[in-house]
Design an enzyme around this catalytic site. Sequence first.
Site, mmCIF file in Angstrom:
data_model
loop_
_atom_site.group_PDB
_atom_site.id
_atom_site.type_symbol
_atom_site.label_atom_id
_atom_site.label_comp_id
_atom_site.label_asym_id
_atom_site.label_seq_id
_atom_site.Cartn_x
_atom_site.Cartn_y
_atom_site.Cartn_z
ATOM 1 C CE LYS A 94 -4.404 -0.293 2.282
ATOM 2 N NZ LYS A 94 -4.992 -0.292 3.595
HETATM 3 C C1 E4P Z 1 -8.468 0.144 3.153
HETATM 4 O O1 E4P Z 1 -7.657 -0.187 2.586
HETATM 5 C C2 E4P Z 1 -8.023 1.017 4.779
HETATM 6 O O2 E4P Z 1 -7.401 0.037 5.437
HETATM 7 C C3 E4P Z 1 -9.426 1.353 5.226
HETATM 8 O O3 E4P Z 1 -10.515 0.924 4.972
HETATM 9 C C4 E4P Z 1 -9.032 2.626 6.050
HETATM 10 O O4 E4P Z 1 -10.150 3.155 6.627
HETATM 11 P P1 E4P Z 1 -10.548 3.136 8.162
HETATM 12 O O5 E4P Z 1 -9.376 2.658 9.036
HETATM 13 O O6 E4P Z 1 -11.188 4.305 8.620
HETATM 14 O O7 E4P Z 1 -11.508 1.972 8.251
#
Ligand code: E4P
Length: 227
Positions: A94
Amino acid sequence: MKYFLDSAKLDEIREAYHTFGIDGVTTNPKHIMNSGKPFLTAIHDIADWIREEGLEGKEVFPVSVEIDPYIEKADEMVEAARKISAISDNFVIKIPCTPDGIAAARALENEGIRTNVTLVFTTSQAILPAKNGSLFVSPFIGWKEANGEDGKQYIADIVQIYKNYGFYGKTQIICAAVRTGRQIADCAIAGADIVTAGMAVYKDAMTHPYTRQGIENFRNAWDNTAK
Ligand code: E4P
């Protein structure tokens, strides 16, 4: 549409895989923190579990792992990504959607390390990662909608752009930070490839008060049926 679990907790991942057949996992530094483990321990534990289950391969069960969010420069992102990627064939790296992040993702894809360009909040941000061949792009529908924006149209627009230029299905759209069953359905209607959400969101999306009421109604009929 595939369902990914947004979590770094191994017990949750195991349950979601065995019970509901989830197709992959997304993590982020917050999920790693919530796992209660140090970063490397958490991701090594996930990699070990993948091997135990015989789920090796990004095509089988991709797990997105985010690099250190303090890294800003493209070359340092690439360096960090190489190290994480070496831990498991399932890891997709990521990378935040910044100019350096997009350059790093391009370089990584060119050397065969698959990327998930994350923290995407505009349709224009979603285009270059696709042109550069990232495996995943992660538009954050939940955060947009919490900000009063139209998440469904946002995803539909990215899908349309990808269809216009032949990216659809090549760079897969992960609707991220999904908070409700309605958002899951909106992503499916828009043609997203994947949603990622926590276990509680998926369980909520499987329930409706009328389902429970119907069971009660039918129990009543069952009890009052002629014997
Ligand atoms: C997606 O890949 C993220 O990990 C995730 O959805 C981030 O958002 P959140 O931590 O606010 O749920």
